[in-house]
Design an enzyme around this catalytic site. Structure first.
Site, PDB file in Angstrom:
ATOM      1  N   HIS A 108      -8.510  13.696 -24.395  1.00 28.76           N
ATOM      2  CA  HIS A 108      -8.376  14.088 -23.003  1.00 28.76           C
ATOM      3  C   HIS A 108      -8.606  12.879 -22.095  1.00 28.76           C
ATOM      4  O   HIS A 108      -8.995  11.806 -22.550  1.00 28.76           O
ATOM      5  CB  HIS A 108      -9.371  15.199 -22.640  1.00 28.76           C
ATOM      6  CG  HIS A 108      -9.010  16.539 -23.193  1.00 28.76           C
ATOM      7  ND1 HIS A 108      -9.387  16.936 -24.460  1.00 28.76           N
ATOM      8  CD2 HIS A 108      -8.300  17.575 -22.671  1.00 28.76           C
ATOM      9  CE1 HIS A 108      -8.933  18.166 -24.688  1.00 28.76           C
ATOM     10  NE2 HIS A 108      -8.270  18.571 -23.623  1.00 28.76           N
ATOM     11  N   ALA A 138      -9.844  30.501 -22.875  1.00 23.05           N
ATOM     12  CA  ALA A 138     -10.297  29.202 -22.394  1.00 23.05           C
ATOM     13  C   ALA A 138      -9.118  28.277 -22.126  1.00 23.05           C
ATOM     14  O   ALA A 138      -9.227  27.335 -21.345  1.00 23.05           O
ATOM     15  CB  ALA A 138     -11.239  28.560 -23.418  1.00 23.05           C
ATOM     16  N   ASN A 139      -7.997  28.553 -22.779  1.00 25.25           N
ATOM     17  CA  ASN A 139      -6.808  27.712 -22.665  1.00 25.25           C
ATOM     18  C   ASN A 139      -5.596  28.634 -22.618  1.00 25.25           C
ATOM     19  O   ASN A 139      -5.420  29.456 -23.521  1.00 25.25           O
ATOM     20  CB  ASN A 139      -6.724  26.751 -23.866  1.00 25.25           C
ATOM     21  CG  ASN A 139      -5.596  25.750 -23.747  1.00 25.25           C
ATOM     22  OD1 ASN A 139      -4.474  26.102 -23.375  1.00 25.25           O
ATOM     23  ND2 ASN A 139      -5.872  24.506 -24.075  1.00 25.25           N
ATOM     24  N   MET A 191      -5.743  25.695 -10.443  1.00 27.27           N
ATOM     25  CA  MET A 191      -4.923  26.711 -11.120  1.00 27.27           C
ATOM     26  C   MET A 191      -4.384  27.728 -10.133  1.00 27.27           C
ATOM     27  O   MET A 191      -3.239  28.171 -10.241  1.00 27.27           O
ATOM     28  CB  MET A 191      -5.754  27.397 -12.199  1.00 27.27           C
ATOM     29  CG  MET A 191      -5.870  26.610 -13.482  1.00 27.27           C
ATOM     30  SD  MET A 191      -4.282  26.423 -14.345  1.00 27.27           S
ATOM     31  CE  MET A 191      -4.010  28.112 -14.860  1.00 27.27           C
ATOM     32  N   LYS A 201     -12.968  14.026 -18.265  1.00 24.42           N
ATOM     33  CA  LYS A 201     -13.464  15.219 -18.967  1.00 24.42           C
ATOM     34  C   LYS A 201     -14.773  14.875 -19.674  1.00 24.42           C
ATOM     35  O   LYS A 201     -14.825  13.963 -20.513  1.00 24.42           O
ATOM     36  CB  LYS A 201     -12.429  15.719 -19.980  1.00 24.42           C
ATOM     37  CG  LYS A 201     -12.830  17.029 -20.656  1.00 24.42           C
ATOM     38  CD  LYS A 201     -11.698  17.559 -21.515  1.00 24.42           C
ATOM     39  CE  LYS A 201     -12.066  18.871 -22.195  1.00 24.42           C
ATOM     40  NZ  LYS A 201     -12.368  19.950 -21.232  1.00 24.42           N
ATOM     41  N   THR A 257     -14.474  30.023 -16.831  1.00 22.10           N
ATOM     42  CA  THR A 257     -15.354  29.577 -17.913  1.00 22.10           C
ATOM     43  C   THR A 257     -16.809  29.666 -17.479  1.00 22.10           C
ATOM     44  O   THR A 257     -17.128  29.798 -16.301  1.00 22.10           O
ATOM     45  CB  THR A 257     -15.026  28.135 -18.318  1.00 22.10           C
ATOM     46  OG1 THR A 257     -15.133  27.278 -17.163  1.00 22.10           O
ATOM     47  CG2 THR A 257     -13.606  28.036 -18.858  1.00 22.10           C
ATOM     48  N   GLY A 303     -13.396  22.786 -25.305  1.00 21.58           N
ATOM     49  CA  GLY A 303     -13.452  24.207 -25.615  1.00 21.58           C
ATOM     50  C   GLY A 303     -12.314  24.638 -26.512  1.00 21.58           C
ATOM     51  O   GLY A 303     -12.483  25.494 -27.396  1.00 21.58           O
TER      52      GLY A 303
END
Length: 237
Positions: free
Chosen positions: A148, A117-118, A16, A152, A94, A158
């Protein structure tokens, strides 16, 4: 247009963090003034942006908003830095402890803070729609299906649990199903069903840049707000 919002990226070498650095470079309304990672940087300045280790966080230049995608072990330091500088904090880290979550809420009395969380703006809107549907459709079955990629491990996701919590706030009792297949970035379906009819609310993520774009959107919006503990959906208006 006024001066660009000054951003500090905390967790800059993660997936990210790298996406945020790349996307912010394409915009005129924000400027990254510092990038912080857990280890000492191989280069001190990259593309005009100074890089710091987490131990050097106190030496970072002034910033309006910090965007944090790191690990729980680094969260306390970035929250303290934001409080010391009266700067806002957007975090997607998280695994925070209850004490860290409480500290974040308390910080909202002095600065703007936002945790999610998203960071998909579409998911933020979906959560609101789920809450509205659950309020209107008492007694209907509520099922949440999330899909997903095969790597994952956690299930339900979440995001699925957050959508379920939104439904529960209005009296629904969600059931969950999880699919792990291929390279699916993320898909969430919330279904309300009763005799003879059903409603499906769906969000599909086509790439992971949407989360970085959502975090940037949140940071720029939060920079214009006062102190408070906000949700991503608060930044949609």
């Amino acid at each position: 247009m006024g001066e660009p919002t000054r951003l500090l990226i905390h967790g800059a070498t993660g997936r990210m963090g790298r996406a945020l650095l790349r996307l912010c470079a394409e915009r005129d309304d924000c400027r990254v003034v510092g990038a912080v990672s857990s280890r000492s940087p191989a280069q001190r300045v990259v593309d005009g942006i100074p890089h710091f280790s987490a131990a050097e966080l106190g030496g970072a230049p002034g910033f309006d908003v910090a965007i944090d995608f790191s690990l729980p072990g680094g969260f306390d330091a970035i929250l303290a830095a934001c409080l010391a500088r009266d700067s806002a904090l957007v975090s997607g880290t998280t695994g925070l402890s209850e004490a860290q979550q409480a500290a974040l809420r308390q910080a909202g009395e002095r600065i703007g803070v936002l945790w999610a969380a998203n960071f998909s703006l579409g998911v933020a809107l979906l959560e609101e729609l789920v809450e509205r549907a659950a309020a209107a459709l008492h007694g209907w079955d509520c099922d949440i299906v999330e899909m997903h990629h095969t790597r994952k491990l956690d299930a339900p996701s979440g995001t699925a649990l957050a959508l379920g919590a939104a439904a529960q706030r209005e009296g629904a009792e969600p059931r969950y199903s999880s699919v792990r297949a291929g390279d699916i970035v993320g898909e969430h379906l919330v279904q309300f069903a009763t005799a003879g009819e059903r409603i499906e609310l769906v969000h599909r993520a086509g790439n992971r840049d949407i989360f970085a774009r959502g975090a940037l959107h949140a940071a720029l919006a939060l920079a214009r707000r006062g102190a408070g503990a906000y949700r991503l959906r608060d930044m949609l208006a």
